[in-house]
Every structure is written in C-alpha cells, then in structure tokens.
Design a protein around this motif. Structure first.
Motif, PDB file in Angstrom:
ATOM      1  N   ARG A   1       0.830  -1.200   0.000  1.00  0.00           N
ATOM      2  CA  ARG A   1       0.000   0.000   0.000  1.00  0.00           C
ATOM      3  C   ARG A   1       0.864   1.249   0.000  1.00  0.00           C
ATOM      4  O   ARG A   1       2.048   1.206   0.326  1.00  0.00           O
ATOM      5  N   GLU A   2       0.255   2.359  -0.391  1.00  0.00           N
ATOM      6  CA  GLU A   2       0.904   3.671  -0.425  1.00  0.00           C
ATOM      7  C   GLU A   2       2.153   3.691  -1.300  1.00  0.00           C
ATOM      8  O   GLU A   2       3.135   4.353  -0.992  1.00  0.00           O
TER       9      GLU A   2
ATOM     10  N   LEU B   1      -1.561   6.611  -5.937  1.00  0.00           N
ATOM     11  CA  LEU B   1      -1.055   5.824  -4.806  1.00  0.00           C
ATOM     12  C   LEU B   1      -1.867   4.542  -4.714  1.00  0.00           C
ATOM     13  O   LEU B   1      -3.087   4.557  -4.907  1.00  0.00           O
ATOM     14  N   THR B   2      -1.193   3.433  -4.387  1.00  0.00           N
ATOM     15  CA  THR B   2      -1.926   2.184  -4.213  1.00  0.00           C
ATOM     16  C   THR B   2      -2.756   2.242  -2.938  1.00  0.00           C
ATOM     17  O   THR B   2      -2.390   2.901  -1.961  1.00  0.00           O
TER      18      THR B   2
ATOM     19  N   GLY C   1      -3.238  -2.769  -2.564  1.00  0.00           N
ATOM     20  CA  GLY C   1      -2.143  -2.618  -3.515  1.00  0.00           C
ATOM     21  C   GLY C   1      -2.598  -2.211  -4.901  1.00  0.00           C
ATOM     22  O   GLY C   1      -1.813  -2.209  -5.837  1.00  0.00           O
ATOM     23  N   GLN C   2      -3.847  -1.840  -5.045  1.00  0.00           N
ATOM     24  CA  GLN C   2      -4.408  -1.524  -6.356  1.00  0.00           C
ATOM     25  C   GLN C   2      -4.325  -0.034  -6.661  1.00  0.00           C
ATOM     26  O   GLN C   2      -4.371   0.794  -5.751  1.00  0.00           O
ATOM     27  N   TYR C   3      -4.234   0.279  -7.956  1.00  0.00           N
ATOM     28  CA  TYR C   3      -4.188   1.672  -8.388  1.00  0.00           C
ATOM     29  C   TYR C   3      -4.923   1.841  -9.713  1.00  0.00           C
ATOM     30  O   TYR C   3      -5.152   0.893 -10.449  1.00  0.00           O
ATOM     31  N   VAL C   4      -5.298   3.082  -9.987  1.00  0.00           N
ATOM     32  CA  VAL C   4      -5.832   3.505 -11.276  1.00  0.00           C
ATOM     33  C   VAL C   4      -5.051   4.756 -11.651  1.00  0.00           C
ATOM     34  O   VAL C   4      -4.919   5.679 -10.855  1.00  0.00           O
TER      35      VAL C   4
ATOM     36  N   PRO D   1       7.707   2.363  -1.477  1.00  0.00           N
ATOM     37  CA  PRO D   1       7.739   3.089  -0.217  1.00  0.00           C
ATOM     38  C   PRO D   1       9.008   2.729   0.570  1.00  0.00           C
ATOM     39  O   PRO D   1       9.682   1.748   0.264  1.00  0.00           O
ATOM     40  N   ALA D   2       9.304   3.516   1.589  1.00  0.00           N
ATOM     41  CA  ALA D   2      10.475   3.246   2.430  1.00  0.00           C
ATOM     42  C   ALA D   2      10.399   1.820   2.971  1.00  0.00           C
ATOM     43  O   ALA D   2       9.355   1.322   3.322  1.00  0.00           O
TER      44      ALA D   2
END
Length: 83
Positions: free
Chosen positions: A43-44, A57-58, A62-65, A79-80
C-alpha cells in the motif's frame, strides 16, 4: 520490492490522448513477476507516468488507477523499506 502487475489498459472515453491503467503492486516473494494470492499487497506505493503528468497511490489492496498520456511509460516508486 513489490512487483507491478498491469491488470488493464484502456483508452479514456473522454480523451483520446489518455489511457487508463489499472494494476496491483505486491511483495513478490518468489520473484516470478506476478502477484500470487499468498503475496502481500504493498500500500501507499507511488505509481507515476514517466512523463510526470499523472500520479496515483496504491490502496490497502495494492491496487491503483492511473490516467496517463498515450505512449507514456509507467514507473513504480517503492515506499520506504522496500527495494
């Protein structure tokens, strides 16, 4: 690091110069290049068009558009804590 798995690319019906890209970013533990059911989503995670015109951002899955210009590449910025 997670792996980006493109799920769908389609033209934007409102703008012929734009595509809609959807996908999932996960932690690819077995390095097979896919998000397997047992692998955790990331995520993120920043997903951007290479030309910088679009950012997403996911979510918790974990998904994004992402809306991107036709012909633009996609970049995943972990991400870090991920590499």
């Amino acid at each position: 690091m997670g792996v980006e798995e493109y799920g769908y690319v389609a033209p934007d019906p409102l703008d012929p110069d734009v595509i809609l890209v959807t996908g999932t970013v996960c932690f690819d533990e077995n390095a097979n290049g896919k998000c397997d059911p047992a692998e955790a989503p990331v995520r993120e995670t920043r997903v951007t068009s290479v030309d910088g015109s679009s950012l997403s951002l996911t979510d918790d899955l974990g998904q994004y558009v992402l809306r991107a210009k036709t012909g633009s590449g996609i970049s995943v910025v972990p991400p870090a804590g991920y590499r």
